[in-house]
Design a protein around this motif. Structure first.
Motif, mmCIF file in Angstrom:
data_model
loop_
_atom_site.group_PDB
_atom_site.id
_atom_site.type_symbol
_atom_site.label_atom_id
_atom_site.label_comp_id
_atom_site.label_asym_id
_atom_site.label_seq_id
_atom_site.Cartn_x
_atom_site.Cartn_y
_atom_site.Cartn_z
ATOM 1 N N ALA A 353 1.246 -1.121 -0.340
ATOM 2 C CA ALA A 353 0.681 -0.048 -0.228
ATOM 3 C C ALA A 353 0.531 1.168 -0.576
ATOM 4 C CB ALA A 353 -1.112 0.175 1.225
ATOM 5 N N PHE A 354 2.063 0.845 1.074
ATOM 6 C CA PHE A 354 2.794 2.659 1.122
ATOM 7 C C PHE A 354 3.720 2.729 -0.570
ATOM 8 C CE2 PHE A 354 0.421 3.097 5.179
ATOM 9 C CZ PHE A 354 1.422 4.029 5.812
ATOM 10 N N ASP A 355 3.986 1.343 -0.857
ATOM 11 C CA ASP A 355 4.330 1.720 -2.479
ATOM 12 C C ASP A 355 3.854 2.161 -3.268
ATOM 13 O OD1 ASP A 355 7.050 0.410 -3.627
ATOM 14 O OD2 ASP A 355 5.368 -0.303 -5.120
ATOM 15 N N VAL A 356 2.745 1.325 -3.265
ATOM 16 C CA VAL A 356 1.917 2.421 -4.195
ATOM 17 C C VAL A 356 1.488 4.383 -4.176
ATOM 18 C CG1 VAL A 356 -0.908 2.285 -5.358
ATOM 19 C CG2 VAL A 356 0.538 0.267 -4.708
ATOM 20 N N LEU A 357 1.130 4.225 -2.501
ATOM 21 C CA LEU A 357 1.053 5.761 -2.368
ATOM 22 C C LEU A 357 2.232 6.070 -2.927
ATOM 23 C CD1 LEU A 357 -0.424 5.333 0.720
ATOM 24 C CD2 LEU A 357 -1.130 6.672 -0.670
ATOM 25 N N VAL A 358 3.478 5.652 -2.306
ATOM 26 C CA VAL A 358 4.808 6.647 -2.788
ATOM 27 C C VAL A 358 4.926 7.046 -4.373
ATOM 28 C CG1 VAL A 358 7.479 6.907 -3.148
ATOM 29 C CG2 VAL A 358 5.869 6.106 -0.993
ATOM 30 N N VAL A 359 3.893 6.244 -5.233
ATOM 31 C CA VAL A 359 3.871 5.973 -6.621
ATOM 32 C C VAL A 359 3.235 7.579 -7.255
ATOM 33 C CG1 VAL A 359 3.496 4.900 -9.387
ATOM 34 C CG2 VAL A 359 5.302 3.608 -6.885
ATOM 35 N N LEU A 360 1.832 6.692 -6.145
ATOM 36 C CA LEU A 360 1.464 7.887 -6.929
ATOM 37 C C LEU A 360 1.591 9.580 -5.933
ATOM 38 C CD1 LEU A 360 -1.488 8.370 -8.006
ATOM 39 C CD2 LEU A 360 -3.172 7.587 -6.159
ATOM 40 N N GLY A 361 1.930 9.453 -5.466
ATOM 41 C CA GLY A 361 2.404 10.827 -4.389
ATOM 42 C C GLY A 361 2.841 11.517 -6.011
ATOM 43 N N LEU A 362 4.340 10.920 -6.563
ATOM 44 C CA LEU A 362 5.597 11.170 -7.894
ATOM 45 C C LEU A 362 4.727 11.309 -8.969
ATOM 46 C CD1 LEU A 362 8.455 8.509 -6.756
ATOM 47 C CD2 LEU A 362 8.148 11.259 -6.377
ATOM 48 N N PHE A 363 4.167 10.698 -9.029
ATOM 49 C CA PHE A 363 3.078 11.103 -10.642
ATOM 50 C C PHE A 363 2.271 12.054 -9.958
ATOM 51 C CE2 PHE A 363 -0.780 11.349 -12.714
ATOM 52 C CZ PHE A 363 -0.023 11.350 -14.331
ATOM 53 N N ALA A 377 7.757 10.294 -15.381
ATOM 54 C CA ALA A 377 9.204 10.042 -15.225
ATOM 55 C C ALA A 377 9.878 9.326 -14.261
ATOM 56 C CB ALA A 377 9.744 10.734 -15.977
ATOM 57 N N LEU A 378 8.915 10.247 -13.042
ATOM 58 C CA LEU A 378 9.077 10.357 -11.531
ATOM 59 C C LEU A 378 8.186 8.691 -11.020
ATOM 60 C CD1 LEU A 378 8.477 13.443 -10.277
ATOM 61 C CD2 LEU A 378 10.320 12.888 -10.287
ATOM 62 N N ALA A 379 7.138 8.249 -11.495
ATOM 63 C CA ALA A 379 6.947 6.754 -10.980
ATOM 64 C C ALA A 379 8.211 5.837 -11.461
ATOM 65 C CB ALA A 379 5.623 6.932 -11.411
ATOM 66 N N PHE A 380 8.362 6.150 -13.051
ATOM 67 C CA PHE A 380 9.286 5.221 -13.546
ATOM 68 C C PHE A 380 10.242 4.702 -12.504
ATOM 69 C CE2 PHE A 380 13.060 4.243 -15.894
ATOM 70 C CZ PHE A 380 12.195 3.168 -16.524
#
Length: 604
Positions: A353-363, A377-380
């Motif tokens: 869940a928190f890995d996904v939250l970081v990815v979504l936040g970076l996007f 690019a940030l999510a990647f």
């Protein structure tokens, strides 16, 4: 019903702050056991066989010691010590092996091993840090899983990360060197997996220092150019989705890959639901009664606790702030906990869940400050970087801290949100508290009204997080226990996993660099203070770069450092490398390019 009532009460307490903004293969910490040198002994076991003659050992204790001391690894290490060593040899009848130990004065136990009595073969030989630290013995896959740690998988992630973010038109640039420095942490990890603790720390410190210095330079002096990424946006997005699926798949396919940190979060969430604060209530060893079998090393993990329940011990699991336990509550409430260090589905779910939250936040951060290309690019970058997958597949709590910070960065124009984000992140991993002055004075120095809003957000989030102390009968006692179990332990721990505490081994040729550490620690404190006032007016790029510099500097000066800590600063390194130098045009005007584009500008 009691657990659901506790959960409902917590939700009410935490709502204001939210509105503001298994059996593992190893553990992340091992206790140092004081050992008293003993004379050479032979022990036997007659339990259950009172009339059976005890089989004698084929080797004498001295013969076993001679073979162990002549073993090349052991002999090479013991050359670093005076000749007046103390030794012990204990024959273990059940396994017909010898347990062999060596001590040297102030250094304590310096070698430990196991030798087969029949063949005279050395089965185990541990020296230096490996004696007290099981995680120093080179068990590949103990963190992150065996598949991710395999050379082909790790190199594949590293290559994809580099190729996806490199500027092929400026290969001879600092941007290329930045990416190589990040990937080079893998050399240190390779030595760590081989059991070479001194080599691992030696290879880990230079890239940490580079990241701290480079992001400091970007924060204070700026960046030379905005990199142009060669891959089209659709390809970056497709690869990011694929890698995200691979990471989650590796996590799910390794059900027993939860290290002690994730286990501690589950226990803490369970204690909160039972109406207790986590600190001082972790399951311990050597209670009145054991309730599980011994493992291969003869150690018993499961003990009946004071609550009458059979639980796996994790006595030092209460060294974190309240956020690191509160986030596990909804997952423990829904997925439960058996009391054992088993597959721990709540730990897996929290990590994912928190890995996904970081990815979504970076996007979202990228979309706000540079348009959709930057967001992708940030999510990647997060999904392709192998060390973020390393933390995910260790099921540690190390994505919690950057998740709150990334979302706070997305809302960085709100002083209140910045304050709440720093508090929630800081009460997960205390390193974030060093960012409070910098985030307080963003974007144009200290302003009374903006400062008061920041402090209000920080205090409200802090009160909400620490409300779980009210679960204890005495608030003052609960605060004292919290301080002792967290700050008291963290400040006093020793560790071989950075170069600064090697003096504890008193070994010839191993330097004592404790004085260098003091200089670094003072430098990090100074950096945190200077970054709060210079430059006086900061852009999002400068905020990100200086945040990365402070966090990387903090890690460089730590006594106990781990590869799991790299995700703490990594999102802000990505932002420092990819955010546009000037204010971006409105998102609605950014043209999405399928040819090489300048990240954040939409200009081909």
């Amino acid at each position: 019903m009691r657990r659901w009532a506790c959960a409902a009460a917590l939700a009410l307490l935490l709502a204001p702050a939210a509105g503001a903004a298994t059996a593992p293969s190893t553990t992340t910490a091992e206790a140092h056991v004081a050992t008293t040198p003993a004379a050479t002994t032979t022990t036997t076991d007659t339990v259950g066989k009172p009339f059976t003659p005890i089989p004698k050992s084929l080797l004498s204790g001295q013969q076993a010691l001679d073979r162990f001391l002549a073993y090349p690894k052991v002999a090479a290490w013991l050359k670093r010590y005076p000749k007046n060593l103390q030794t012990s040899a204990t024959f273990e009848t059940a396994s017909r092996t010898w347990k062999l130990q060596v001590w040297s004065g102030r250094a304590g136990e310096v070698a430990l091993g196991k030798l087969d009595d029949g063949s005279g073969t050395v089965l185990e030989a541990w020296t230096g840090p490996q004696v007290a630290w099981g995680m120093a013995r080179g068990r590949a896959g103990s963190f992150g899983g065996k598949v991710l740690n395999s050379w082909w998988m790790w190199v594949s992630f590293s290559i994809v990360f580099f190729l996806g973010l490199v500027d092929v038109r400026r290969l001879r640039s600092l941007h290329t060197l930045d990416l190589l420095a990040l990937v080079s942490f893998g050399i240190s990890l390779w030595r760590f997996n081989q059991g070479d603790v001194f080599g691992a720390a030696s290879f880990g410190a230079p890239p940490l220092a580079y990241v701290a210095v480079r992001t400091s330079w970007i924060g204070f002096r700026g960046r030379a150019f905005d990199p142009a990424l060669s891959w089209p946006i659709w390809l970056l997005a497709a690869v990011a989705v694929f890698l995200g699926g691979v990471r989650v798949g590796l996590n799910v396919e390794n059900p027993h890959g939860v290290i002690d940190v994730g286990f501690a979060g589950v226990v803490g969430g369970d204690r909160i639901l039972d109406g207790e604060a986590p600190w001082g209530h972790m399951p311990v060893e050597n209670t009145a009664r054991s309730c599980g079998a011994a493992d291969a090393n003869g150690e018993i993990r499961d003990w009946v606790q004071t609550n009458g329940r059979c639980e796996s011990a994790n006595p030092r699991g209460d060294t974190y702030g309240p956020t690191a336990y509160l986030v596990y509550v909804p997952f423990v409430l829904t997925l439960l906990w058996s009391g054992k260090w088993d597959s721990l589905p709540a730990a897996h779910a929290t990590s994912i869940a928190f890995d996904v939250l970081v990815v979504l936040g970076l996007f979202l951060v990228g979309r706000r400050f540079g348009g959709r290309p930057l967001g992708v690019a940030l999510a990647f970058g997060w999904l392709a970087f192998p060390f973020t997958g390393y933390a995910l597949n260790s099921n540690s709590n190390d994505a919690i801290m950057p998740a709150f910070l990334v979302w706070g960065f997305w809302l960085c124009t709100s002083s209140f949100s910045r304050g709440a984000a720093v508090a929630l992140s800081g009460w997960s991993k205390f390193a974030t508290l060093l960012l409070a002055p910098l985030w307080l004075t963003y974007p144009d120095g200290f302003r009374i009204r903006a400062g008061l809003r920041f402090v209000a957000g920080f205090l409200l989030a802090t009160l909400a997080a620490f409300s779980i102390l009210l679960l204890e009968p005495s608030l003052t006692h609960a605060i004292r226990v919290f301080v002792e179990r967290t700050f008291g332990y963290q400040f006093g721990r020793d560790s071989p996993f950075s170069p600064w505490d090697w003096g504890q081994y008193h070994a010839r040729g191993i330097p004592d660099l404790s004085a260098v550490q003091v200089v670094l620690q003072l430098g990090v404190i100074a950096l945190a203070g200077v970054a709060a006032v210079l430059p006086r007016r900061k852009s999002p790029l400068e905020l990100a770069a200086l945040s990365a510099a402070v966090l990387a500097g903090f890690e460089l000066a730590l006594t106990h450092w781990s590869y799991l800590y790299i995700p703490w600063f990594f999102p802000f390194v990505l932002l420092a490398l990819l955010l546009p130098r000037s204010q971006p045009v409105p998102v609605s005007e950014v043209a999405v390019q399928e040819t090489p584009f300048l990240v954040g500008s939409g200009v081909p």
